[in-house]
Design an enzyme around this catalytic site. Structure first.
Site, short mmCIF file in Angstrom:
data_model
loop_
_atom_site.label_atom_id
_atom_site.label_comp_id
_atom_site.label_asym_id
_atom_site.label_seq_id
_atom_site.Cartn_x
_atom_site.Cartn_y
_atom_site.Cartn_z
N GLY A 129 0.84 -1.20 0.00
CA GLY A 129 0.00 0.00 0.00
C GLY A 129 0.87 1.24 0.00
N GLU A 373 -5.21 7.07 1.43
CA GLU A 373 -4.48 8.11 0.69
C GLU A 373 -3.13 8.40 1.34
OE1 GLU A 373 -7.61 9.37 -2.25
OE2 GLU A 373 -5.53 10.00 -2.13
C1 LIG Z 1 -11.59 1.93 3.84
C2 LIG Z 1 -10.41 2.00 2.94
C3 LIG Z 1 -10.56 2.50 1.66
C4 LIG Z 1 -9.47 2.52 0.78
N1 LIG Z 1 -9.67 2.94 -0.52
C5 LIG Z 1 -8.67 2.76 -1.43
C6 LIG Z 1 -8.90 3.01 -2.82
O1 LIG Z 1 -9.98 3.41 -3.23
N2 LIG Z 1 -7.89 2.76 -3.70
C7 LIG Z 1 -6.66 2.31 -3.30
O2 LIG Z 1 -5.79 2.11 -4.14
N3 LIG Z 1 -6.41 2.07 -1.98
C8 LIG Z 1 -7.39 2.28 -1.05
N4 LIG Z 1 -7.15 2.02 0.28
C9 LIG Z 1 -5.84 1.53 0.68
C10 LIG Z 1 -5.04 2.52 1.52
O3 LIG Z 1 -4.65 3.62 0.74
C11 LIG Z 1 -3.85 1.75 2.13
O4 LIG Z 1 -4.39 0.87 3.10
C12 LIG Z 1 -2.83 2.67 2.74
O5 LIG Z 1 -2.13 3.37 1.74
C13 LIG Z 1 -1.80 1.89 3.59
O6 LIG Z 1 -1.28 0.80 2.90
P1 LIG Z 1 -1.24 -0.65 3.59
O7 LIG Z 1 -2.61 -0.90 4.12
O8 LIG Z 1 -0.69 -1.60 2.62
O9 LIG Z 1 -0.28 -0.48 4.81
P2 LIG Z 1 1.33 -0.69 4.78
O10 LIG Z 1 1.92 0.06 3.67
O11 LIG Z 1 1.61 -2.14 4.87
O12 LIG Z 1 1.72 0.00 6.15
C14 LIG Z 1 1.55 -0.66 7.41
C15 LIG Z 1 2.11 0.26 8.50
O13 LIG Z 1 3.51 0.48 8.28
C16 LIG Z 1 3.77 1.87 8.20
N5 LIG Z 1 4.83 2.10 7.21
C17 LIG Z 1 4.95 1.55 5.97
N6 LIG Z 1 6.05 2.00 5.36
C18 LIG Z 1 6.63 2.89 6.21
C19 LIG Z 1 7.80 3.70 6.14
N7 LIG Z 1 8.59 3.73 5.07
N8 LIG Z 1 8.11 4.46 7.23
C20 LIG Z 1 7.30 4.47 8.31
N9 LIG Z 1 6.19 3.72 8.42
C21 LIG Z 1 5.84 2.94 7.38
C22 LIG Z 1 2.46 2.51 7.77
O14 LIG Z 1 2.40 3.87 8.16
C23 LIG Z 1 1.46 1.64 8.51
O15 LIG Z 1 1.33 2.10 9.83
C24 LIG Z 1 -8.21 2.04 1.20
C25 LIG Z 1 -8.05 1.56 2.51
C26 LIG Z 1 -9.12 1.52 3.36
C27 LIG Z 1 -8.93 0.95 4.74
#
Ligand SMILES: Cc1cc2nc3c(=O)[nH]c(=O)nc-3n(C[C@H](O)[C@H](O)[C@H](O)COP(=O)(O)OP(=O)(O)OC[C@H]3O[C@@H](n4cnc5c(N)ncnc54)[C@H](O)[C@@H]3O)c2cc1C
Length: 388
Positions: A129, A373
């Site tokens: 993500g 986002e």
């Molecule tokens: C209800 C909902 C609607 C959504 N709608 C969309 C949509 O329409 N389209 C779409 O494409 N996505 C969508 N998303 C996805 C959303 O954008 C992602 O969940 C978000 O970007 C985080 O990615 P991840 O869940 O893979 O978390 P990860 O990237 O796995 O992160 C997990 C944790 O690690 C931390 N982390 C990761 N990398 C770092 C770093 N380099 N330094 C410090 N901390 C870090 C993060 O801050 C987080 O706390 C949606 C999510 C939800 C829950």
């Protein structure tokens, strides 16, 4: 904050609609996990589906500051509805406005702006993500000569394969903008953006997520299973997908900041009203300094978040860079909103923890603003980079 006459008119019209058509029904939608289609029709009639789209393309021809006002109002009524509207305005419309060609704008942006279509944006994948450079979904070019059996009939195109995760409106959208890998060896420059009609064979809604809040928005996992689309559905040039995705996130973050403010404001207003009605030790709890100061802090924080958000929006409207400012607005507003909503529960005492009062739902709805986002950590990375 000073508003123009037009902005006041738009805000008041949306506020009246929200108070009448959204706020009273939000608890029921939350409980039944209802996607309120009729309400979306009403919002489309108000112009909320195409706020920043030029009038000649059927939009309202307004700007990001007005979009922020509109999203705040809708979010004050229901967080999930505001997320659906936010995504379709930006990133979806924003990408088509900036990178779509005239034919794509006519075919897709026009109906989106009119609210005849709903858009989704597919970036996130199950394993990735925050690090959008590590996508795995592929789009393979198929030419008539290379795939005679189908391509002669369908023309040149792309075949998409992969999984997208957490896609807002993944089920109800008519089209999705999908970022996929066209050249693995080229890394970030090997991604491209596509318009995928959700009716295309191979666009499969694999599951609907059971979320903490925002039950009135649909969040789906989408499988692309040999999903074939015409070559003309490529947005911009091959290799521009990463750039296109990031450009849209900037505006999207202004939208999430505005949504956060709307939900925080709503929780704050509930808490203020309750504090003036509820009595303890012979007087309204509002008169206890601990409660009154909490409300003073909440009001101040909301106002500060609004200023940051409208500053970022004003920069974007003026065509100036606003990556840092949009990240600051999103970070501050979403963190502020969770705290304000939590304090609103605290002011309600035990009643804040049960679903008879709206603050319980709003607290669940607002939590995701710190995640989608770009998480709060990601916003800090962007701000840190801008300071380097
Ligand atoms: C209800 C909902 C609607 C959504 N709608 C969309 C949509 O329409 N389209 C779409 O494409 N996505 C969508 N998303 C996805 C959303 O954008 C992602 O969940 C978000 O970007 C985080 O990615 P991840 O869940 O893979 O978390 P990860 O990237 O796995 O992160 C997990 C944790 O690690 C931390 N982390 C990761 N990398 C770092 C770093 N380099 N330094 C410090 N901390 C870090 C993060 O801050 C987080 O706390 C949606 C999510 C939800 C829950």
């Amino acid at each position: 904050m000073l508003l123009t006459e037009d902005q006041t008119m738009v805000r008041d019209a949306v506020r009246a609609f929200v108070q009448d058509q959204i706020w009273p029904h939000a608890p029921a939608w939350d409980k039944a996990h209802t996607f309120p289609k009729d309400v979306h029709k009403g919002l489309a009639e108000l112009g909320c589906y195409g706020i920043c789209v030029p009038e000649e393309l059927g939009g309202a021809g307004l700007n990001y500051q007005t979009l922020a006002l509109v999203l705040e109002e809708i979010a004050a009524g229901d967080g999930g509805v505001s997320t659906t509207i936010s995504v379709t305005n930006c990133p979806v419309n924003a990408i088509l406005m900036k990178y779509g060609n005239a034919a794509q704008q006519n075919q897709w942006l026009r109906p989106l702006a009119a609210g005849q279509m709903l858009g989704a944006f597919c970036l996130t994948e199950p394993h990735v993500g925050s690090d959008a450079s590590a996508l795995r979904t592929t789009a393979t070019r198929v030419s008539a000569s290379a795939d005679r059996a189908t391509a002669v009939q369908d023309g040149d195109g792309y075949v998409l394969n992969g999984v997208k995760q957490f896609i807002t409106s993944g089920k109800y959208a008519d089209l999705a903008i999908v970022i996929a890998v066209t050249d693995k060896a080229a890394g970030k420059r090997g991604m491209s953006a596509f318009i995928v009609p959700t009716s295309a064979p191979g666009y499969v809604v694999a599951r609907l997520e059971d979320k903490l809040g925002q039950h009135s928005s649909d969040t789906a996992q989408i499988n692309f299973d040999n999903c074939r689309i015409p070559a003309e559905n490529l947005i911009g040039a091959e290799g521009e997908g990463y750039k296109i995705a990031l450009s849209a996130l900037e505006g999207g973050r202004i939208g999430i900041a505005a949504q956060s403010i709307g939900m925080a404001r709503s929780a704050f207003e509930c808490a203020l009203k309750y504090a003036k009605e509820r009595e303890s030790f012979g007087q309204p709890i509002f008169n206890h300094q601990a409660v009154g100061f909490k409300l003073a802090d909440m009001a101040t924080q909301i106002e500060a978040a609004r200023s940051l958000t409208h500053h970022a929006a004003a920069l974007r409207d003026a065509g100036q860079p606003c990556l840092k400012e949009a990240a600051m607005a999103k970070l501050f507003a979403s963190e502020m909103a969770e705290k304000v909503c939590s304090d609103a529960i605290q002011i309600h005492g035990g009643y804040g923890y049960v679903s008879d009062f709206p603050v319980e739902r709003i607290y669940r709805d607002v939590r995701v603003c710190q995640i989608y986002e770009g998480t709060s950590d990601v916003q800090k990375i962007l701000i840190q980079r801008a300071l380097a």
